[in-house]
Design a protein around this motif. Sequence first.
Motif, mmCIF file in Angstrom:
data_model
loop_
_atom_site.group_PDB
_atom_site.id
_atom_site.type_symbol
_atom_site.label_atom_id
_atom_site.label_comp_id
_atom_site.label_asym_id
_atom_site.label_seq_id
_atom_site.Cartn_x
_atom_site.Cartn_y
_atom_site.Cartn_z
ATOM 1 N N ASP A 48 0.850 -1.190 0.000
ATOM 2 C CA ASP A 48 0.000 0.000 0.000
ATOM 3 C C ASP A 48 0.884 1.238 0.000
ATOM 4 O O ASP A 48 1.440 1.633 1.027
ATOM 5 N N ARG A 49 1.013 1.872 -1.138
ATOM 6 C CA ARG A 49 1.855 3.050 -1.289
ATOM 7 C C ARG A 49 1.157 4.331 -0.844
ATOM 8 O O ARG A 49 1.737 5.410 -0.938
ATOM 9 N N LYS A 50 -0.092 4.200 -0.389
ATOM 10 C CA LYS A 50 -0.891 5.332 0.082
ATOM 11 C C LYS A 50 -1.108 6.363 -1.030
ATOM 12 O O LYS A 50 -1.219 7.564 -0.781
ATOM 13 N N CYS A 51 -1.168 5.892 -2.265
ATOM 14 C CA CYS A 51 -1.410 6.798 -3.387
ATOM 15 C C CYS A 51 -2.849 7.309 -3.370
ATOM 16 O O CYS A 51 -3.764 6.619 -2.918
ATOM 17 N N LYS A 52 -3.035 8.490 -3.876
ATOM 18 C CA LYS A 52 -4.386 9.009 -4.068
ATOM 19 C C LYS A 52 -5.093 8.147 -5.110
ATOM 20 O O LYS A 52 -4.527 7.823 -6.152
ATOM 21 N N HIS A 79 7.944 -1.274 -10.339
ATOM 22 C CA HIS A 79 7.388 -0.334 -9.367
ATOM 23 C C HIS A 79 6.325 0.579 -9.981
ATOM 24 O O HIS A 79 5.333 0.916 -9.318
ATOM 25 N N SER A 80 6.510 0.991 -11.243
ATOM 26 C CA SER A 80 5.516 1.870 -11.861
ATOM 27 C C SER A 80 4.194 1.139 -12.088
ATOM 28 O O SER A 80 3.108 1.724 -11.977
ATOM 29 N N TYR A 81 4.273 -0.146 -12.388
ATOM 30 C CA TYR A 81 3.080 -0.990 -12.532
ATOM 31 C C TYR A 81 2.358 -1.110 -11.185
ATOM 32 O O TYR A 81 1.134 -0.954 -11.093
ATOM 33 N N ALA A 82 3.116 -1.374 -10.132
ATOM 34 C CA ALA A 82 2.532 -1.496 -8.794
ATOM 35 C C ALA A 82 1.902 -0.182 -8.346
ATOM 36 O O ALA A 82 0.842 -0.170 -7.715
ATOM 37 N N GLN A 83 2.541 0.930 -8.675
ATOM 38 C CA GLN A 83 2.000 2.240 -8.305
ATOM 39 C C GLN A 83 0.696 2.517 -9.039
ATOM 40 O O GLN A 83 -0.252 3.068 -8.460
ATOM 41 N N LEU A 84 0.637 2.132 -10.305
ATOM 42 C CA LEU A 84 -0.579 2.332 -11.087
ATOM 43 C C LEU A 84 -1.746 1.569 -10.466
ATOM 44 O O LEU A 84 -2.865 2.088 -10.369
ATOM 45 N N ILE A 85 -1.497 0.343 -10.030
ATOM 46 C CA ILE A 85 -2.544 -0.433 -9.363
ATOM 47 C C ILE A 85 -2.979 0.250 -8.081
ATOM 48 O O ILE A 85 -4.178 0.391 -7.797
ATOM 49 N N SER A 107 -1.526 -4.628 -3.236
ATOM 50 C CA SER A 107 -1.382 -3.190 -3.448
ATOM 51 C C SER A 107 -2.548 -2.382 -2.882
ATOM 52 O O SER A 107 -2.685 -1.190 -3.160
ATOM 53 N N SER A 108 -3.396 -3.017 -2.082
ATOM 54 C CA SER A 108 -4.540 -2.344 -1.442
ATOM 55 C C SER A 108 -5.481 -1.710 -2.451
ATOM 56 O O SER A 108 -5.851 -0.535 -2.358
ATOM 57 N N THR A 109 -5.830 -2.517 -3.438
ATOM 58 C CA THR A 109 -6.820 -2.116 -4.431
ATOM 59 C C THR A 109 -7.864 -3.223 -4.520
ATOM 60 O O THR A 109 -7.533 -4.402 -4.397
ATOM 61 N N LEU A 110 -9.114 -2.840 -4.710
ATOM 62 C CA LEU A 110 -10.158 -3.855 -4.787
ATOM 63 C C LEU A 110 -10.049 -4.629 -6.095
ATOM 64 O O LEU A 110 -10.127 -4.048 -7.180
ATOM 65 N N LEU A 111 -9.899 -5.920 -5.999
ATOM 66 C CA LEU A 111 -9.874 -6.778 -7.166
ATOM 67 C C LEU A 111 -11.292 -7.197 -7.520
ATOM 68 O O LEU A 111 -12.048 -7.663 -6.664
ATOM 69 N N VAL A 112 -11.652 -7.029 -8.788
ATOM 70 C CA VAL A 112 -12.914 -7.533 -9.335
ATOM 71 C C VAL A 112 -12.553 -8.581 -10.380
ATOM 72 O O VAL A 112 -11.892 -8.273 -11.375
ATOM 73 N N ALA A 113 -12.960 -9.821 -10.138
ATOM 74 C CA ALA A 113 -12.505 -10.904 -11.013
ATOM 75 C C ALA A 113 -13.345 -12.153 -10.799
ATOM 76 O O ALA A 113 -13.967 -12.321 -9.751
ATOM 77 N N PRO A 114 -13.330 -13.066 -11.763
ATOM 78 C CA PRO A 114 -14.003 -14.358 -11.584
ATOM 79 C C PRO A 114 -13.306 -15.187 -10.511
ATOM 80 O O PRO A 114 -12.103 -15.059 -10.279
ATOM 81 N N SER A 115 -14.076 -16.057 -9.885
ATOM 82 C CA SER A 115 -13.519 -17.000 -8.933
ATOM 83 C C SER A 115 -13.555 -18.402 -9.546
ATOM 84 O O SER A 115 -14.285 -18.649 -10.504
ATOM 85 N N PHE A 116 -12.776 -19.313 -8.981
ATOM 86 C CA PHE A 116 -12.750 -20.698 -9.440
ATOM 87 C C PHE A 116 -12.088 -21.533 -8.351
ATOM 88 O O PHE A 116 -11.468 -21.007 -7.417
ATOM 89 N N THR A 117 -12.214 -22.831 -8.460
ATOM 90 C CA THR A 117 -11.822 -23.734 -7.377
ATOM 91 C C THR A 117 -10.369 -23.589 -6.966
ATOM 92 O O THR A 117 -10.056 -23.490 -5.774
#
Length: 306
Positions: free
Chosen positions: A137-141, A193-199, A225-235
Amino acid sequence: MKVLWIAKDTSTYLDRNYFYLEQELARKVELVTWRQSGHIRQILKSLAWKPDFILIVQDIGPRFEPIIHGLHEVGIPSAVFINDVHRFTEERRSFLKKHRHTFLFSVTRDACMKTYPEYANRIEWFPHFVEPSVFYDRKCKKQLGILLLGQMNEVYPFRQHVEKIFRTHPEFTTRPHPGYDHFSLETSAPVGHSYAQLINQSKLFITCPSIHVYPVKKYYEALASSTLLVAPSFTELEDLGFVPGVHFAEATESTVQAVVEYYVTHEKERQVIVKNGHDFIHRTHTTSIRSNQLIQKMKELKETIT
């Protein structure tokens, strides 16, 4: 423990997890690295000691390499990591047929078992993980509402569906895939790091398991990265400990629009899941944790061989 690590230098690759794992292992075992293809007897002659275990990374990048010959001749237990089960299947099958003491450490469980049923007794599940010095969690806005990254081809129909639905949404953001080449520290591409910051700058991050039904790294990276993931679930994902509605917001093609529109505007509910997901990943799926599990597994397998 003495470990021989045979792999290309992946420190500048898009996928750097094996570089992080190599670094972590070097802090915990006596590790020596080898980068080229060759015969294991010749490689061992260059070492100051005989390894207890040999680890090989071959399927990162466009070619199946390094290729190691003669593993069956030296009586040392070994394992190859499998990152993409669907690639290099025949090359890998030929390699495994020759080397009866070589195990498969696969990031996927079900797909690997389905692809290599004849080697079921040699398959060990070695799931993805995150490097916490990169994904945290980079505490980004939270200046981005809905973020979709990754390949958008026919291998990822869920992503294509999401892009079609939200392409005109004012809070929707996507980026072209940067490719799989080497990246310098000065690159502007969303890697490392730039990818992680974007997330971390996003309220919601959307991904999917592809047509192969893999628990891809993006499932781990978004939560870490403290971002809500929206995605399909599976076993297989749930067997890794990911709980829909607790660690991430589950969505299908028919529900994703409603799920996204709800959580992008309901911050309180979103934050509860975000915290659960962040804590879960950093408690169970980091480089350090996975390296400890790997060391223990090598010790166990060494006993079965010797």
